[in-house]
Design an enzyme around this catalytic site. Sequence first.
Site, PDB file in Angstrom:
ATOM      1  N   HIS A   1      13.601 -12.953  13.811  1.00  0.00           N
ATOM      2  CA  HIS A   1      13.598 -11.463  13.478  1.00  0.00           C
ATOM      3  C   HIS A   1      12.813 -10.721  14.725  1.00  0.00           C
ATOM      4  CE1 HIS A   1      13.989  -8.316  10.172  1.00  0.00           C
ATOM      5  NE2 HIS A   1      15.257  -8.638  10.647  1.00  0.00           N
TER       6      HIS A   1
ATOM      7  N   HIS B   1       4.112  -9.295   5.215  1.00  0.00           N
ATOM      8  CA  HIS B   1       5.106 -10.025   5.865  1.00  0.00           C
ATOM      9  C   HIS B   1       5.692 -11.012   5.200  1.00  0.00           C
ATOM     10  CE1 HIS B   1       6.977 -11.478   9.424  1.00  0.00           C
ATOM     11  NE2 HIS B   1       5.978 -12.247   9.967  1.00  0.00           N
TER      12      HIS B   1
ATOM     13  N   MET C   1       6.575  -4.621  -3.813  1.00  0.00           N
ATOM     14  CA  MET C   1       6.484  -5.792  -3.052  1.00  0.00           C
ATOM     15  C   MET C   1       8.039  -6.066  -2.922  1.00  0.00           C
ATOM     16  SD  MET C   1       4.017  -6.476  -1.470  1.00  0.00           S
ATOM     17  CE  MET C   1       2.588  -5.663  -1.517  1.00  0.00           C
ATOM     18  N   GLY C   2       8.645  -6.436  -1.608  1.00  0.00           N
ATOM     19  CA  GLY C   2       9.992  -6.678  -1.316  1.00  0.00           C
ATOM     20  C   GLY C   2      10.738  -5.354  -0.935  1.00  0.00           C
ATOM     21  N   PHE C   3      10.053  -4.463  -0.840  1.00  0.00           N
ATOM     22  CA  PHE C   3      10.846  -3.175  -0.717  1.00  0.00           C
ATOM     23  C   PHE C   3      10.149  -2.445   0.710  1.00  0.00           C
ATOM     24  CE2 PHE C   3      11.596  -3.150  -5.143  1.00  0.00           C
ATOM     25  CZ  PHE C   3      12.875  -2.743  -5.368  1.00  0.00           C
TER      26      PHE C   3
ATOM     27  N   HIS D   1      10.636  -1.468   4.974  1.00  0.00           N
ATOM     28  CA  HIS D   1      10.947  -2.192   6.482  1.00  0.00           C
ATOM     29  C   HIS D   1      10.407  -1.320   7.310  1.00  0.00           C
ATOM     30  CE1 HIS D   1      12.248  -5.205   9.361  1.00  0.00           C
ATOM     31  NE2 HIS D   1      11.967  -5.971   8.403  1.00  0.00           N
TER      32      HIS D   1
ATOM     33  N   ASP E   1      13.186 -10.531   1.230  1.00  0.00           N
ATOM     34  CA  ASP E   1      12.100 -10.930   0.367  1.00  0.00           C
ATOM     35  C   ASP E   1      12.201 -10.713  -1.147  1.00  0.00           C
ATOM     36  OD1 ASP E   1      10.550 -12.406   2.296  1.00  0.00           O
ATOM     37  OD2 ASP E   1       9.978 -10.365   2.882  1.00  0.00           O
TER      38      ASP E   1
ATOM     39  N   ARG F   1      11.348 -20.140   9.842  1.00  0.00           N
ATOM     40  CA  ARG F   1      10.967 -19.318  11.147  1.00  0.00           C
ATOM     41  C   ARG F   1      10.167 -20.009  12.239  1.00  0.00           C
ATOM     42  NH1 ARG F   1      10.201 -13.659  11.199  1.00  0.00           N
ATOM     43  NH2 ARG F   1      12.233 -13.708   9.788  1.00  0.00           N
TER      44      ARG F   1
ATOM     45  N   ARG G   1      -2.044  -7.908  26.706  1.00  0.00           N
ATOM     46  CA  ARG G   1      -3.343  -7.277  26.367  1.00  0.00           C
ATOM     47  C   ARG G   1      -3.313  -5.979  26.770  1.00  0.00           C
ATOM     48  NH1 ARG G   1      -7.627  -4.221  26.281  1.00  0.00           N
ATOM     49  NH2 ARG G   1      -9.703  -5.221  26.987  1.00  0.00           N
TER      50      ARG G   1
HETATM   51  C1  LIG Z   1       7.202  -3.552   5.056  1.00  0.00           C
HETATM   52  C2  LIG Z   1       6.292  -2.444   5.250  1.00  0.00           C
HETATM   53  C3  LIG Z   1       4.691  -3.108   5.654  1.00  0.00           C
HETATM   54  C4  LIG Z   1       6.600  -1.541   6.506  1.00  0.00           C
HETATM   55  O1  LIG Z   1       5.489  -0.735   6.502  1.00  0.00           O
HETATM   56  P1  LIG Z   1       5.710   0.463   7.325  1.00  0.00           P
HETATM   57  O2  LIG Z   1       6.741   0.620   8.602  1.00  0.00           O
HETATM   58  O3  LIG Z   1       4.216   0.998   7.764  1.00  0.00           O
HETATM   59  O4  LIG Z   1       6.055   1.720   6.380  1.00  0.00           O
HETATM   60  P2  LIG Z   1       6.976   2.902   6.467  1.00  0.00           P
HETATM   61  O5  LIG Z   1       6.283   3.830   7.616  1.00  0.00           O
HETATM   62  O6  LIG Z   1       8.414   2.686   6.513  1.00  0.00           O
HETATM   63  O7  LIG Z   1       6.371   3.638   5.134  1.00  0.00           O
HETATM   64  C5  LIG Z   1       7.033   5.197   4.964  1.00  0.00           C
HETATM   65  C6  LIG Z   1       6.447   5.566   3.564  1.00  0.00           C
HETATM   66  O8  LIG Z   1       6.971   4.637   2.547  1.00  0.00           O
HETATM   67  C7  LIG Z   1       5.988   4.093   1.705  1.00  0.00           C
HETATM   68  N1  LIG Z   1       6.378   2.852   1.687  1.00  0.00           N
HETATM   69  C8  LIG Z   1       7.148   2.077   2.299  1.00  0.00           C
HETATM   70  N2  LIG Z   1       7.152   0.771   1.465  1.00  0.00           N
HETATM   71  C9  LIG Z   1       7.109   0.880   0.468  1.00  0.00           C
HETATM   72  C10 LIG Z   1       6.615  -0.031  -0.882  1.00  0.00           C
HETATM   73  N3  LIG Z   1       7.245  -1.287  -0.760  1.00  0.00           N
HETATM   74  N4  LIG Z   1       6.210   0.526  -2.027  1.00  0.00           N
HETATM   75  C11 LIG Z   1       5.639   1.896  -1.966  1.00  0.00           C
HETATM   76  N5  LIG Z   1       5.849   2.588  -0.890  1.00  0.00           N
HETATM   77  C12 LIG Z   1       6.336   2.437   0.225  1.00  0.00           C
HETATM   78  C13 LIG Z   1       4.744   3.977   2.528  1.00  0.00           C
HETATM   79  O9  LIG Z   1       3.631   4.031   1.844  1.00  0.00           O
HETATM   80  C14 LIG Z   1       4.678   5.364   3.552  1.00  0.00           C
HETATM   81  O10 LIG Z   1       4.452   6.294   2.789  1.00  0.00           O
HETATM   82  P3  LIG Z   1       3.222   7.413   3.297  1.00  0.00           P
HETATM   83  O11 LIG Z   1       3.815   7.801   4.477  1.00  0.00           O
HETATM   84  O12 LIG Z   1       2.989   8.526   2.196  1.00  0.00           O
HETATM   85  O13 LIG Z   1       2.065   6.548   3.717  1.00  0.00           O
HETATM   86  C15 LIG Z   1       5.986  -1.935   3.875  1.00  0.00           C
HETATM   87  O14 LIG Z   1       7.407  -1.215   3.729  1.00  0.00           O
HETATM   88  C16 LIG Z   1       5.600  -2.511   2.929  1.00  0.00           C
HETATM   89  O15 LIG Z   1       4.382  -2.575   2.682  1.00  0.00           O
HETATM   90  N6  LIG Z   1       6.435  -3.024   1.978  1.00  0.00           N
HETATM   91  C17 LIG Z   1       6.027  -3.825   0.974  1.00  0.00           C
HETATM   92  C18 LIG Z   1       5.773  -5.482   1.461  1.00  0.00           C
HETATM   93  C19 LIG Z   1       6.926  -6.300   1.995  1.00  0.00           C
HETATM   94  O16 LIG Z   1       8.051  -6.170   1.086  1.00  0.00           O
HETATM   95  N7  LIG Z   1       7.050  -6.778   3.248  1.00  0.00           N
HETATM   96  C20 LIG Z   1       8.055  -7.492   3.490  1.00  0.00           C
HETATM   97  C21 LIG Z   1       8.536  -6.774   4.791  1.00  0.00           C
HETATM   98  S1  LIG Z   1      10.121  -7.611   5.340  1.00  0.00           S
END
Ligand SMILES: CC(C)(COP(=O)(O)OP(=O)(O)OC[C@H]1O[C@@H](n2cnc3c(N)ncnc32)[C@H](O)[C@@H]1OP(=O)(O)O)[C@@H](O)C(=O)NCCC(=O)NCCS
Length: 385
Positions: free
Chosen positions: A193, A228, A268-270, A272, A325, A350, A369
């Site tokens: 990825h 992650h 969790m699981g939502f 990206h 996920d 992975r 760096r």
């Molecule tokens: C994957 C992840 C870390 C991406 O983080 P990111 O790029 O910084 O998130 P975004 O910029 O898209 O988030 C935009 C908004 O949506 C919210 N949001 C994103 N994912 C969310 C989730 N799973 N549940 C609730 N809110 C969520 C964020 O809090 C953010 O809101 P804010 O601006 O008020 O803080 C994040 O979506 C997340 O924590 N997901 C849950 C963990 C997960 O499933 N990880 C596996 C990834 S493959």
Amino acid sequence: MTVSSKDKPADTRGLAGMVAGDTYICAVNQTQLIYRGFEIADLAANASFEEVAFLLIEGHKPNKKELENFKQELIAERVVSDEVLDVIARIAGQSTDVHPMSILLTGISLLSHTDPDSEDNSHEAEVRKSKRLLAKIPTLIGAGQAARDGRERVSPDPELNHAGNLLWLITGQKPTAIAADVMNVSLILYAEHDFNASTFTSRIIASTNSDMHSAVCGAVGALKGNLHGGANEAAMEMLYEIMSEVEAGKCSADEWMQNAFQSKRKLMGFGHRVYKNGDHRAGILRDWGIRFCEEVNPEAIKWFNLGDEVQAIMLRDKAIYPNVDYPCGMTYYAMGIPVPQYTPIFVASRITGWCAHIMEQHSDNRIIRPLANYVGPELSNWNDA
Ligand SMILES: CC(C)(COP(=O)(O)OP(=O)(O)OC[C@H]1O[C@@H](n2cnc3c(N)ncnc32)[C@H](O)[C@@H]1OP(=O)(O)O)[C@@H](O)C(=O)NCCC(=O)NCCS
């Protein structure tokens, strides 16, 4: 003067939106995930995990002979010395509080001490190390799970493919054909990825001229976190929590979700970093998970029904889609795989992407760096402060 949101600088924390380098290995965009020129839906439908592993590590699609040799090499490399496995078993058998990802990290570190190419960063040596790591990681995972279960560990089975052997080592039971097929697809979906956090970690470590095992250990540490790779376990734990409360009549799924939104809980699981209109790996794995339930475990379909309900609420209220996920948690749960092994299974896949990136970094290296923007206190004299 008020600043309109249009004029606000983009939020670049977490290096969001920044391109950190070139790669020949993988392209991630809103509608496609491409491994060295092949789209993921095509690979999931038509390739074996071994073929995808060869594609990533060796750089091209294998012909029949190359694939056969590769499979035989992997089978021959599956054995891990008792010296290493006994350490794994001792740690894993002591307490189920020790996470299998931490145990796997220790196991990979131990492997580095017995690998004859350990300190050799030449391309040839790194290809050999990639294959050994790929072959041996399931054996490490299996030894840890056997100790957690308090049973004898089983030896790798040369009759089984990578996916089937992984299931055999984890459960101590020969997998059904459909279980091995579902695992095969999930491994393909998880293999690569681009510059995700763990891969980027591995490239940073490789960029200092450090060795492949060190880079992989760093990557395992990065994958463990629930933002992650750890999200596949966390997603299932969350669904379990919702199901328990719904079945106990404490609340509906919708009420549970509204509470979660109010308390700003991350679901969790939502979500990206790259995919904003959905992760198309999720739909592929969901279909395979449902197929598994229909053929083997019809009762487990309740997890997918709840999952669909939660997903619809998330979309309706937050416009956030599930990532791979999310169905992974339900699918592995339906297959009877212990939840704490979901992220180690991610590693078993992975590792191919990590190794490809470590080799790519070493092949055209410049130390990674970046600069930092200092926002700390102004300069003062030590004796005056
Ligand atoms: C994957 C992840 C870390 C991406 O983080 P990111 O790029 O910084 O998130 P975004 O910029 O898209 O988030 C935009 C908004 O949506 C919210 N949001 C994103 N994912 C969310 C989730 N799973 N549940 C609730 N809110 C969520 C964020 O809090 C953010 O809101 P804010 O601006 O008020 O803080 C994040 O979506 C997340 O924590 N997901 C849950 C963990 C997960 O499933 N990880 C596996 C990834 S493959």
